[in-house]
Motif scaffolding. Sequence first.
Motif, PDB file in Angstrom:
ATOM      1  N   PRO A 135      60.616  83.123  49.527  1.00 19.89           N
ATOM      2  CA  PRO A 135      61.901  82.831  48.869  1.00 19.89           C
ATOM      3  C   PRO A 135      63.078  83.126  49.789  1.00 19.89           C
ATOM      4  O   PRO A 135      62.988  83.959  50.701  1.00 19.89           O
ATOM      5  CB  PRO A 135      61.900  83.782  47.660  1.00 19.89           C
ATOM      6  N   ARG A 136      64.187  82.461  49.529  1.00 13.38           N
ATOM      7  CA  ARG A 136      65.430  82.696  50.273  1.00 13.38           C
ATOM      8  C   ARG A 136      66.474  83.395  49.412  1.00 13.38           C
ATOM      9  O   ARG A 136      67.576  83.673  49.882  1.00 13.38           O
ATOM     10  CB  ARG A 136      65.995  81.363  50.779  1.00 13.38           C
ATOM     11  N   GLN A 233      47.688  90.533  33.069  1.00 10.22           N
ATOM     12  CA  GLN A 233      47.606  90.800  34.498  1.00 10.22           C
ATOM     13  C   GLN A 233      49.034  90.834  35.033  1.00 10.22           C
ATOM     14  O   GLN A 233      49.943  90.272  34.426  1.00 10.22           O
ATOM     15  CB  GLN A 233      46.781  89.723  35.201  1.00 10.22           C
ATOM     16  N   ILE A 234      49.212  91.506  36.145  1.00  9.88           N
ATOM     17  CA  ILE A 234      50.581  91.724  36.612  1.00  9.88           C
ATOM     18  C   ILE A 234      50.723  91.308  38.075  1.00  9.88           C
ATOM     19  O   ILE A 234      49.782  91.435  38.863  1.00  9.88           O
ATOM     20  CB  ILE A 234      50.996  93.199  36.405  1.00  9.88           C
ATOM     21  N   TYR A 235      51.894  90.773  38.395  1.00  7.17           N
ATOM     22  CA  TYR A 235      52.222  90.318  39.743  1.00  7.17           C
ATOM     23  C   TYR A 235      53.471  91.045  40.241  1.00  7.17           C
ATOM     24  O   TYR A 235      54.388  91.316  39.463  1.00  7.17           O
ATOM     25  CB  TYR A 235      52.510  88.812  39.757  1.00  7.17           C
ATOM     26  N   THR A 236      53.493  91.319  41.543  1.00  8.64           N
ATOM     27  CA  THR A 236      54.700  91.832  42.192  1.00  8.64           C
ATOM     28  C   THR A 236      55.581  90.648  42.576  1.00  8.64           C
ATOM     29  O   THR A 236      55.100  89.672  43.159  1.00  8.64           O
ATOM     30  CB  THR A 236      54.337  92.623  43.462  1.00  8.64           C
ATOM     31  N   ARG A 237      56.865  90.721  42.258  1.00  9.37           N
ATOM     32  CA  ARG A 237      57.798  89.644  42.595  1.00  9.37           C
ATOM     33  C   ARG A 237      58.242  89.771  44.046  1.00  9.37           C
ATOM     34  O   ARG A 237      58.878  90.756  44.437  1.00  9.37           O
ATOM     35  CB  ARG A 237      59.015  89.685  41.673  1.00  9.37           C
ATOM     36  N   VAL A 238      57.940  88.762  44.847  1.00  9.68           N
ATOM     37  CA  VAL A 238      58.281  88.786  46.271  1.00  9.68           C
ATOM     38  C   VAL A 238      59.787  88.735  46.482  1.00  9.68           C
ATOM     39  O   VAL A 238      60.321  89.352  47.421  1.00  9.68           O
ATOM     40  CB  VAL A 238      57.590  87.614  47.003  1.00  9.68           C
ATOM     41  N   ASP A 239      60.508  88.028  45.606  1.00  5.54           N
ATOM     42  CA  ASP A 239      61.946  87.846  45.823  1.00  5.54           C
ATOM     43  C   ASP A 239      62.736  89.142  45.736  1.00  5.54           C
ATOM     44  O   ASP A 239      63.885  89.200  46.175  1.00  5.54           O
ATOM     45  CB  ASP A 239      62.517  86.811  44.847  1.00  5.54           C
ATOM     46  N   HIS A 240      62.128  90.210  45.202  1.00  6.15           N
ATOM     47  CA  HIS A 240      62.802  91.505  45.134  1.00  6.15           C
ATOM     48  C   HIS A 240      62.626  92.315  46.421  1.00  6.15           C
ATOM     49  O   HIS A 240      63.191  93.412  46.529  1.00  6.15           O
ATOM     50  CB  HIS A 240      62.272  92.314  43.949  1.00  6.15           C
ATOM     51  N   TYR A 241      61.862  91.788  47.371  1.00  7.95           N
ATOM     52  CA  TYR A 241      61.534  92.570  48.570  1.00  7.95           C
ATOM     53  C   TYR A 241      61.865  91.824  49.862  1.00  7.95           C
ATOM     54  O   TYR A 241      61.290  92.109  50.908  1.00  7.95           O
ATOM     55  CB  TYR A 241      60.045  92.945  48.542  1.00  7.95           C
ATOM     56  N   LEU A 242      62.809  90.913  49.805  1.00  9.56           N
ATOM     57  CA  LEU A 242      63.132  90.117  50.988  1.00  9.56           C
ATOM     58  C   LEU A 242      63.700  90.978  52.111  1.00  9.56           C
ATOM     59  O   LEU A 242      63.337  90.810  53.281  1.00  9.56           O
ATOM     60  CB  LEU A 242      64.108  88.997  50.612  1.00  9.56           C
ATOM     61  N   ASN A 246      62.059  91.627  55.767  1.00  8.12           N
ATOM     62  CA  ASN A 246      62.867  91.449  56.978  1.00  8.12           C
ATOM     63  C   ASN A 246      62.767  92.657  57.901  1.00  8.12           C
ATOM     64  O   ASN A 246      62.656  92.523  59.122  1.00  8.12           O
ATOM     65  CB  ASN A 246      64.338  91.241  56.605  1.00  8.12           C
ATOM     66  N   ASN A 247      62.805  93.839  57.316  1.00  5.43           N
ATOM     67  CA  ASN A 247      62.855  95.073  58.105  1.00  5.43           C
ATOM     68  C   ASN A 247      61.498  95.518  58.637  1.00  5.43           C
ATOM     69  O   ASN A 247      61.437  96.367  59.534  1.00  5.43           O
ATOM     70  CB  ASN A 247      63.453  96.203  57.266  1.00  5.43           C
ATOM     71  N   ASN A 248      60.410  94.965  58.089  1.00  2.00           N
ATOM     72  CA  ASN A 248      59.086  95.459  58.460  1.00  2.00           C
ATOM     73  C   ASN A 248      58.169  94.404  59.069  1.00  2.00           C
ATOM     74  O   ASN A 248      56.991  94.681  59.314  1.00  2.00           O
ATOM     75  CB  ASN A 248      58.408  96.072  57.230  1.00  2.00           C
ATOM     76  N   THR A 249      58.704  93.210  59.309  1.00  6.50           N
ATOM     77  CA  THR A 249      57.934  92.146  59.954  1.00  6.50           C
ATOM     78  C   THR A 249      58.840  91.399  60.921  1.00  6.50           C
ATOM     79  O   THR A 249      60.025  91.715  61.058  1.00  6.50           O
ATOM     80  CB  THR A 249      57.378  91.144  58.916  1.00  6.50           C
ATOM     81  N   ASP A 250      58.267  90.378  61.563  1.00  3.72           N
ATOM     82  CA  ASP A 250      59.084  89.522  62.424  1.00  3.72           C
ATOM     83  C   ASP A 250      59.598  88.299  61.672  1.00  3.72           C
ATOM     84  O   ASP A 250      60.166  87.385  62.272  1.00  3.72           O
ATOM     85  CB  ASP A 250      58.297  89.096  63.666  1.00  3.72           C
ATOM     86  N   VAL A 251      59.388  88.275  60.353  1.00  2.00           N
ATOM     87  CA  VAL A 251      59.921  87.191  59.524  1.00  2.00           C
ATOM     88  C   VAL A 251      61.384  87.497  59.233  1.00  2.00           C
ATOM     89  O   VAL A 251      61.708  88.562  58.703  1.00  2.00           O
ATOM     90  CB  VAL A 251      59.138  87.065  58.200  1.00  2.00           C
ATOM     91  N   LYS A 252      62.252  86.593  59.580  1.00  2.00           N
ATOM     92  CA  LYS A 252      63.676  86.786  59.345  1.00  2.00           C
ATOM     93  C   LYS A 252      64.145  85.815  58.269  1.00  2.00           C
ATOM     94  O   LYS A 252      64.261  84.620  58.498  1.00  2.00           O
ATOM     95  CB  LYS A 252      64.473  86.592  60.641  1.00  2.00           C
ATOM     96  N   ILE A 253      64.355  86.361  57.092  1.00  2.00           N
ATOM     97  CA  ILE A 253      64.735  85.557  55.936  1.00  2.00           C
ATOM     98  C   ILE A 253      66.250  85.580  55.795  1.00  2.00           C
ATOM     99  O   ILE A 253      66.848  86.644  55.617  1.00  2.00           O
ATOM    100  CB  ILE A 253      64.082  86.104  54.651  1.00  2.00           C
ATOM    101  N   LYS A 254      66.856  84.431  55.889  1.00  2.00           N
ATOM    102  CA  LYS A 254      68.295  84.327  55.675  1.00  2.00           C
ATOM    103  C   LYS A 254      68.522  84.079  54.191  1.00  2.00           C
ATOM    104  O   LYS A 254      68.329  82.970  53.690  1.00  2.00           O
ATOM    105  CB  LYS A 254      68.884  83.195  56.513  1.00  2.00           C
ATOM    106  N   GLU A 255      68.877  85.152  53.499  1.00  2.00           N
ATOM    107  CA  GLU A 255      69.023  85.051  52.049  1.00  2.00           C
ATOM    108  C   GLU A 255      70.230  84.202  51.681  1.00  2.00           C
ATOM    109  O   GLU A 255      71.284  84.273  52.304  1.00  2.00           O
ATOM    110  CB  GLU A 255      69.147  86.444  51.433  1.00  2.00           C
ATOM    111  N   THR A 256      70.045  83.384  50.648  1.00  2.00           N
ATOM    112  CA  THR A 256      71.123  82.558  50.123  1.00  2.00           C
ATOM    113  C   THR A 256      71.405  82.967  48.693  1.00  2.00           C
ATOM    114  O   THR A 256      70.602  83.636  48.046  1.00  2.00           O
ATOM    115  CB  THR A 256      70.738  81.070  50.164  1.00  2.00           C
ATOM    116  N   CYS A 257      72.534  82.559  48.189  1.00  2.00           N
ATOM    117  CA  CYS A 257      72.901  82.907  46.817  1.00  2.00           C
ATOM    118  C   CYS A 257      72.122  82.066  45.826  1.00  2.00           C
ATOM    119  O   CYS A 257      71.761  80.945  46.124  1.00  2.00           O
ATOM    120  CB  CYS A 257      74.393  82.699  46.603  1.00  2.00           C
TER     121      CYS A 257
END
Length: 257
Positions: A135-136, A233-242, A246-257
């Motif tokens: 997600p962005r 069953q339960i899922y962790t929402r990825v969009d809450h951890y962008l 960013n801080n723990n991988t080499d993936v650089k997510i440019k968050e948008t509104c």
Amino acid sequence: MARFVTVLTLVCCAWAVKALSRNGTVIAEPHSIPYQADLIIEVIDDDTRYRTGSLISPNYVLTAANCVVGSSNITVVMGVYNAEDKEEPTRRTYVGDTYVVHPSYNQSTGYHDIAVIHLKDSAEVNEFVQPVILPRHRYKDLIGQQAQVSGWGNVSAGCDLELSKMRYANITIGSPSDCLPQFPHPDSAQMCPVPSDALFHVTDFGAPLVLNDVQIGIAAATSFTNGIESNPQIYTRVDHYLSWINNNTDVKIKETC
């Protein structure tokens, strides 16, 4: 790779057919989910966990924290379609040399159940192995959206290879009330599907939940009825951890509104 082992092969196969039918899953087209990672995790007490995750860059795999906590060795296999076919020419095996668990992960509540695995050698990206899109931005409302979860489920060595092919299920994202009663206090970074027959197996912890080709969730926890997976069953929402990604991988997510 075997998800459980038994000497009663015929009984095992019959049970697997029942489980896959109950889970409401569909066999995926070969290599149509190229970001899915098969994880073999050796833990400190010499046990082995079979879990899954998603490739988010050539160097990192996203999964659930409960998959990797206490692990001593992690093997990541990409390009897998049939979990029992060790001769698949598309398979590529990598060593996970380090992992990072969210610092606020709580094993009791399941809060912040997210982790990343670093690959010692970069994954070869090709038509069979590709990173998933993340997600962005943070979604305002996901309730009622239909998303897809994928994995290999509960398969076993010696059974019909049709049973060990990658499968997927379409689920509808529910409201917090759909997490009751087993998960009475879901936080905003967790979500549950509406009750259905589409259930992931414990071996699919870490599996990606995808909406419109974007990974929005990680399969994190299941409840049990008479020892068998059941709703909720339960899922962790990825969009809450962008930012954390960013801080723990080499993936650089440019968050948008």
